[in-house]
Write a protein that holds these residues in place. Structure first.
Motif: not given
Lengths: 117, 114
Positions: A14-16, A77-83, A116-117
């Motif tokens: 989910e987003k974020g 690979l790390k992604i924060q606060r996904t959009e 990412v939804l």
């Protein structure tokens, strides 16, 4: 293993939320690369490791993206606060030599598809 | 900066007929050029590479490509298409200097009709 292994193969979030994508390169390969492939596009360079250090991270889109390779083998690979715009296939590749321009052969994994939804 | 342009997003051929996938490059220096193939649900695989040796390069599965500096082209060809050739094909240039960064074209999806 015989080839580059990436996990998970699919990730829906989910987003974020925070996401980690793992890459296990071919044993003995010193160079490791992350690329991102959006729908209908060719892979785009994100970051390259030579050993444990990030030799070139110029392709990371912003500071929400980070990658590590602490022991010179597996990378995350790390992604924060996904959009929603982060949705793509994330490809990992490894190479036995840093001079890719001379050999051209990167060995790619099958990718991690992030939605990412 | 180096770049590649793949002139066709989709190409459809009949089995047994020739394949031509077009690629033009832009580079200030003599480039290293490659073709990669991506089959559905498979990782990218190197087909062939040009690194300033012979201008006609032979790759796997009967594919070949010719480097033409005067035309800034690196087109991929195969005399006779097989059903198993259906895949996405990427023309790639290696960035000068860094020697580690591959720059991909947008891809050409090859369909092979029976």
């Amino acid at each position: 293993g015989a080839g580059v292994s990436q996990t998970p193969s699919n990730k829906v979030t989910e987003k974020g939320k925070y996401v980690e994508l793992r890459c296990d390169p071919i044993s003995g390969h010193t160079a490791l690369y992350w690329y991102r492939q959006s729908l209908g596009q060719g892979p785009e360079f994100l970051i390259y490791f030579q050993g444990t250090g990030a030799a070139d991270d110029s392709g990371l889109p912003n500071d929400r993206f980070f990658a590590v390779r602490p022991e010179g083998s597996v990378s995350t690979l790390k992604i924060q606060r996904t959009e929603r715009g982060d949705s793509a296939v994330y490809l990992c590749a490894s190479s036995p030599t840093v001079r890719v321009g001379n050999t051209g052969e990167l060995f790619f994994g099958e990718g991690s598809r992030l939605t990412v939804l | 900066a180096q770049s590649v342009t793949q002139l066709d997003s989709h190409v459809s051929v009949s089995e047994g007929t020739p394949v031509l996938l077009r690629c033009n490059y832009s580079s200030s220096y003599s480039p290293s050029l490659f073709w990669y193939v991506q089959h559905p649900n498979k990782g990218l695989q190197l087909l062939l590479k040009y690194t300033s040796a012979a201008t006609l390069v032979k790759g796997i599965n009967g594919f070949e490509a010719e480097f033409k500096k005067s035309e800034t082209s690196f087109h991929l060809t195969k005399p006779s298409a097989h059903m198993s050739d259906a895949a996405e094909y990427f023309c790639v240039v290696s960035e000068i200097g860094a020697t580690n960064k591959l720059i991909f074209g947008t891809g050409t999806l090859l369909a092979v009709q029976p």
